[in-house]
Design a protein around this motif. Structure first.
Motif, mmCIF file in Angstrom:
data_model
loop_
_atom_site.group_PDB
_atom_site.id
_atom_site.type_symbol
_atom_site.label_atom_id
_atom_site.label_comp_id
_atom_site.label_asym_id
_atom_site.label_seq_id
_atom_site.Cartn_x
_atom_site.Cartn_y
_atom_site.Cartn_z
ATOM 1 N N TRP A 24 0.816 -1.212 0.000
ATOM 2 C CA TRP A 24 0.000 0.000 0.000
ATOM 3 C C TRP A 24 0.854 1.268 0.000
ATOM 4 N N SER A 25 1.865 1.327 0.847
ATOM 5 C CA SER A 25 2.713 2.523 0.925
ATOM 6 C C SER A 25 3.394 2.804 -0.408
ATOM 7 N N HIS A 26 3.702 1.773 -1.150
ATOM 8 C CA HIS A 26 4.335 1.939 -2.463
ATOM 9 C C HIS A 26 3.338 2.490 -3.483
ATOM 10 N N PHE A 27 2.279 1.755 -3.744
ATOM 11 C CA PHE A 27 1.434 2.139 -4.870
ATOM 12 C C PHE A 27 0.469 3.278 -4.572
ATOM 13 N N SER A 28 0.126 3.505 -3.301
ATOM 14 C CA SER A 28 -0.792 4.619 -3.013
ATOM 15 C C SER A 28 -0.113 5.958 -3.280
ATOM 16 N N GLY A 29 1.189 6.013 -3.108
ATOM 17 C CA GLY A 29 1.923 7.240 -3.423
ATOM 18 C C GLY A 29 2.373 7.270 -4.864
ATOM 19 N N LYS A 30 3.176 6.322 -5.235
ATOM 20 C CA LYS A 30 3.794 6.319 -6.561
ATOM 21 C C LYS A 30 2.776 6.224 -7.698
ATOM 22 N N HIS A 31 1.744 5.410 -7.539
ATOM 23 C CA HIS A 31 0.798 5.175 -8.628
ATOM 24 C C HIS A 31 -0.580 5.796 -8.393
ATOM 25 N N ASN A 32 -0.756 6.462 -7.247
ATOM 26 C CA ASN A 32 -1.988 7.204 -6.951
ATOM 27 C C ASN A 32 -3.235 6.321 -6.903
ATOM 28 N N ILE A 33 -3.104 5.140 -6.352
ATOM 29 C CA ILE A 33 -4.277 4.305 -6.067
ATOM 30 C C ILE A 33 -4.432 4.322 -4.560
ATOM 31 N N ARG A 34 -5.484 4.997 -4.081
ATOM 32 C CA ARG A 34 -5.633 5.226 -2.645
ATOM 33 C C ARG A 34 -6.940 4.682 -2.079
ATOM 34 N N LYS A 35 -7.595 3.804 -2.808
ATOM 35 C CA LYS A 35 -8.846 3.194 -2.334
ATOM 36 C C LYS A 35 -8.751 1.680 -2.465
ATOM 37 N N CYS A 36 -9.136 0.995 -1.392
ATOM 38 C CA CYS A 36 -9.146 -0.469 -1.421
ATOM 39 C C CYS A 36 -10.058 -0.991 -2.518
ATOM 40 N N LYS A 37 -11.139 -0.277 -2.788
ATOM 41 C CA LYS A 37 -12.106 -0.766 -3.771
ATOM 42 C C LYS A 37 -11.491 -0.937 -5.156
ATOM 43 N N VAL A 38 -10.470 -0.161 -5.482
ATOM 44 C CA VAL A 38 -9.816 -0.282 -6.790
ATOM 45 C C VAL A 38 -9.066 -1.609 -6.867
ATOM 46 N N VAL A 39 -8.286 -1.899 -5.845
ATOM 47 C CA VAL A 39 -7.516 -3.147 -5.785
ATOM 48 C C VAL A 39 -8.468 -4.337 -5.665
ATOM 49 N N ASP A 40 -9.439 -4.230 -4.777
ATOM 50 C CA ASP A 40 -10.378 -5.326 -4.531
ATOM 51 C C ASP A 40 -11.188 -5.684 -5.772
ATOM 52 N N ALA A 41 -11.560 -4.682 -6.569
ATOM 53 C CA ALA A 41 -12.352 -4.949 -7.771
ATOM 54 C C ALA A 41 -11.567 -5.803 -8.764
ATOM 55 N N ALA A 42 -10.281 -5.522 -8.919
ATOM 56 C CA ALA A 42 -9.468 -6.331 -9.840
ATOM 57 C C ALA A 42 -9.300 -7.753 -9.308
ATOM 58 N N ILE A 43 -9.033 -7.882 -8.004
ATOM 59 C CA ILE A 43 -8.826 -9.208 -7.412
ATOM 60 C C ILE A 43 -10.115 -10.029 -7.414
ATOM 61 N N ALA A 44 -11.252 -9.383 -7.443
ATOM 62 C CA ALA A 44 -12.532 -10.100 -7.475
ATOM 63 C C ALA A 44 -12.725 -10.842 -8.790
#
Length: 146
Positions: free
Chosen positions: A58-78
């Protein structure tokens, strides 16, 4: 005999000064194993997104790639695994805004350790999400986090 002991001590002290103290064996980098998000994929894999550090999680991609919501990650993993190489899994998802479509890539290490062995989630644990990003760009647009 005393002179020989002094000489040996002087040689040993000089060696320490010249070489320095022994470096620790490749120490693992500091990272936070606490879980920020968790999702189960269609095959029943429970995938954590750990807080991590600047290099992974989370610390890596929330800053570097600007993904700051669990729902974005969770939707792909679903969705299903789109690419598998050993313990490395990739999930691809889409984010829609009007006619704009963004491809989201979530990279998971579904093993106890990273492939280079530097990070270890602990016995019985999985590393989880290593990174997430918008394909074709360094930073995802802000609207993705709305």
């Amino acid at each position: 005999m005393i002179a020989l002991n002094r000489l040996a001590a002087a040689v040993a002290a000089t060696a320490v000064l010249l070489c320095g103290p022994a470096a620790p064996a490749l120490a693992a980098p500091h990272w936070n194993k606490n879980i920020e998000c968790k999702q189960t994929d269609p095959d029943g894999r429970v995938i954590p997104t750990r807080i991590g550090n600047h290099a992974l999680g989370w610390s890596h991609f929330s800053g570097k790639h600007n993904i700051r919501k669990c729902k974005v990650v969770d939707a792909a993993i679903a969705g299903k695994v789109d690419k598998k190489t050993g313990g490395r899994l990739e999930y691809w998802g889409n984010a829609l805004r009007g006619r704009s479509v963004l491809k989201i890539v979530v990279v998971v290490q579904y093993t106890r350790k990273t492939s280079d062995g530097r990070y270890n989630a602990g016995a019985g644990q999985k590393m989880g999400v290593i990174t997430a990003y918008c394909k074709g760009m360094n930073k995802c647009p802000n609207w993705l986090n709305e």
